[in-house]
Design a protein around this motif. Structure first.
Motif, PDB file in Angstrom:
ATOM      1  N   MET A   1       5.998  14.726   5.640  1.00  0.00           N
ATOM      2  CA  MET A   1       7.191  14.317   6.350  1.00  0.00           C
ATOM      3  C   MET A   1       6.880  13.437   7.715  1.00  0.00           C
ATOM      4  O   MET A   1       7.623  12.559   7.935  1.00  0.00           O
ATOM      5  N   ALA A   2       5.965  13.752   8.278  1.00  0.00           N
ATOM      6  CA  ALA A   2       5.450  12.927   9.249  1.00  0.00           C
ATOM      7  C   ALA A   2       5.273  11.554   8.958  1.00  0.00           C
ATOM      8  O   ALA A   2       5.166  10.693   9.525  1.00  0.00           O
ATOM      9  N   LEU A   3       4.192  11.497   7.892  1.00  0.00           N
ATOM     10  CA  LEU A   3       3.815  10.312   7.535  1.00  0.00           C
ATOM     11  C   LEU A   3       5.094   9.114   6.999  1.00  0.00           C
ATOM     12  O   LEU A   3       4.755   8.302   7.436  1.00  0.00           O
TER      13      LEU A   3
ATOM     14  N   LEU B   1      -5.837   3.607   3.824  1.00  0.00           N
ATOM     15  CA  LEU B   1      -4.827   2.607   4.050  1.00  0.00           C
ATOM     16  C   LEU B   1      -5.267   1.366   4.791  1.00  0.00           C
ATOM     17  O   LEU B   1      -4.557   0.420   4.277  1.00  0.00           O
ATOM     18  N   ASP B   2      -6.034   1.277   5.878  1.00  0.00           N
ATOM     19  CA  ASP B   2      -6.230   0.279   6.610  1.00  0.00           C
ATOM     20  C   ASP B   2      -7.095  -0.755   5.779  1.00  0.00           C
ATOM     21  O   ASP B   2      -6.770  -2.038   5.597  1.00  0.00           O
ATOM     22  N   ARG B   3      -8.105  -0.387   4.907  1.00  0.00           N
ATOM     23  CA  ARG B   3      -8.807  -1.053   3.929  1.00  0.00           C
ATOM     24  C   ARG B   3      -7.848  -1.845   2.963  1.00  0.00           C
ATOM     25  O   ARG B   3      -8.123  -2.995   2.663  1.00  0.00           O
ATOM     26  N   ALA B   4      -7.086  -0.895   2.243  1.00  0.00           N
ATOM     27  CA  ALA B   4      -6.113  -1.515   1.505  1.00  0.00           C
ATOM     28  C   ALA B   4      -5.217  -2.631   1.872  1.00  0.00           C
ATOM     29  O   ALA B   4      -5.037  -3.612   1.313  1.00  0.00           O
ATOM     30  N   SER B   5      -4.768  -2.509   2.989  1.00  0.00           N
ATOM     31  CA  SER B   5      -3.840  -3.274   3.751  1.00  0.00           C
ATOM     32  C   SER B   5      -4.614  -4.700   3.911  1.00  0.00           C
ATOM     33  O   SER B   5      -3.928  -5.729   4.039  1.00  0.00           O
ATOM     34  N   ARG B   6      -5.812  -4.636   4.286  1.00  0.00           N
ATOM     35  CA  ARG B   6      -6.650  -5.781   4.532  1.00  0.00           C
ATOM     36  C   ARG B   6      -6.896  -6.629   3.166  1.00  0.00           C
ATOM     37  O   ARG B   6      -7.487  -7.883   3.447  1.00  0.00           O
ATOM     38  N   ASP B   7      -7.152  -5.803   2.171  1.00  0.00           N
ATOM     39  CA  ASP B   7      -7.587  -6.697   0.846  1.00  0.00           C
ATOM     40  C   ASP B   7      -6.516  -7.530   0.412  1.00  0.00           C
ATOM     41  O   ASP B   7      -5.479  -7.138   0.612  1.00  0.00           O
TER      42      ASP B   7
ATOM     43  N   VAL C   1       1.040  -1.218   0.150  1.00  0.00           N
ATOM     44  CA  VAL C   1      -0.098   0.075   0.137  1.00  0.00           C
ATOM     45  C   VAL C   1       0.948   1.346   0.085  1.00  0.00           C
ATOM     46  O   VAL C   1       1.874   1.491   0.839  1.00  0.00           O
ATOM     47  N   TRP C   2       0.610   2.161  -0.877  1.00  0.00           N
ATOM     48  CA  TRP C   2       1.372   3.473  -1.070  1.00  0.00           C
ATOM     49  C   TRP C   2       0.373   4.631  -1.196  1.00  0.00           C
ATOM     50  O   TRP C   2      -0.730   4.345  -1.625  1.00  0.00           O
ATOM     51  N   LEU C   3       1.193   5.746  -0.930  1.00  0.00           N
ATOM     52  CA  LEU C   3       0.445   7.000  -1.256  1.00  0.00           C
ATOM     53  C   LEU C   3       0.931   7.704  -2.686  1.00  0.00           C
ATOM     54  O   LEU C   3       2.393   7.523  -2.689  1.00  0.00           O
ATOM     55  N   LEU C   4       0.264   8.235  -3.456  1.00  0.00           N
ATOM     56  CA  LEU C   4       0.786   9.010  -4.437  1.00  0.00           C
ATOM     57  C   LEU C   4       0.340  10.593  -4.214  1.00  0.00           C
ATOM     58  O   LEU C   4      -0.667  10.530  -4.181  1.00  0.00           O
ATOM     59  N   ASN C   5       1.438  11.300  -4.093  1.00  0.00           N
ATOM     60  CA  ASN C   5       1.135  12.843  -3.823  1.00  0.00           C
ATOM     61  C   ASN C   5       1.586  13.433  -5.004  1.00  0.00           C
ATOM     62  O   ASN C   5       2.687  13.637  -5.532  1.00  0.00           O
TER      63      ASN C   5
ATOM     64  N   ILE D   1       4.962   4.970   6.263  1.00  0.00           N
ATOM     65  CA  ILE D   1       4.180   5.007   5.126  1.00  0.00           C
ATOM     66  C   ILE D   1       4.876   5.304   3.898  1.00  0.00           C
ATOM     67  O   ILE D   1       5.336   6.645   3.691  1.00  0.00           O
ATOM     68  N   ALA D   2       4.852   4.589   2.846  1.00  0.00           N
ATOM     69  CA  ALA D   2       5.354   4.694   1.496  1.00  0.00           C
ATOM     70  C   ALA D   2       4.647   5.866   0.943  1.00  0.00           C
ATOM     71  O   ALA D   2       3.402   5.690   0.521  1.00  0.00           O
ATOM     72  N   ILE D   3       5.427   6.769   0.453  1.00  0.00           N
ATOM     73  CA  ILE D   3       5.000   7.892  -0.166  1.00  0.00           C
ATOM     74  C   ILE D   3       5.662   8.192  -1.389  1.00  0.00           C
ATOM     75  O   ILE D   3       7.068   8.565  -1.428  1.00  0.00           O
ATOM     76  N   TYR D   4       5.104   8.252  -2.586  1.00  0.00           N
ATOM     77  CA  TYR D   4       5.772   8.481  -3.925  1.00  0.00           C
ATOM     78  C   TYR D   4       5.059   9.904  -4.478  1.00  0.00           C
ATOM     79  O   TYR D   4       3.932  10.213  -4.368  1.00  0.00           O
TER      80      TYR D   4
END
Length: 168
Positions: A78-80, A162-168, A57-61, A85-88
């Protein structure tokens, strides 16, 4: 009299069932969307990425150095990153020099960062402004947040996705 009571109880039971159904229907998560093909190029001297090669699971910003709300949300990114948490990052409508300076001055929260080519990626993603953050897993977009990330956005949208994606 018995029939009137029975009809009243059945009507009440039907109302409770309808309200319960509506409540459960409102709790279903929104469907995911396929991540479209992105047309990006590397930002010199920064780690890049290929979306289909990112695992988990990752974030695209989507951000730009010219974007005042992007400056405002940067400490949240920066806190994330410190949370693991993986941020791209997808840099948009920027010169490489300005993008580099932004990351040098404020810090780099991104595991990898690329530049959009001729607005093609943001158009494919349906993005109209920066910043925007997407929650992604296995080529599927689970959620998107248009605008700067705030504690409310994290609590109500990003963390649940993020929680939902990590459970799927």
């Amino acid at each position: 009299m018995k029939w009137a009571r029975l009809i009243a109880w059945l009507a009440l039971l039907g109302l409770v069932a309808a309200l319960g159904w509506r409540y459960l229907a409102d709790q279903t998560p929104p469907p995911t969307q396929a991540l479209p093909a992105l047309q990006m190029q590397s930002l010199e001297a920064r780690a890049g990425f290929e979306p289909d090669e990112v695992e988990g699971v990752w974030l695209l910003n989507v951000w730009g150095s010219w974007c005042a709300p992007c400056h405002a949300e940067h400490p949240v990114l920066m806190a994330l990153r410190r949370e693991g948490i993986a941020i791209y990052g997808l840099n948009w409508r920027d010169t490489p020099e300005d993008a580099q300076q932004f990351l040098d001055d404020l810090g780099n929260p991104f595991v990898g960062v690329m530049q959009d080519i001729d607005n093609a990626s943001v158009t494919a993603l349906g993005i109209n402004g920066a910043p925007e953050t997407l929650v992604i897993k296995d080529g599927e977009i689970y959620a998107r947040w248009p605008g700067p990330l705030t504690s409310d956005a994290l609590r109500n949208e990003i963390y649940p996705a993020l929680d939902r994606a990590s459970r799927d």
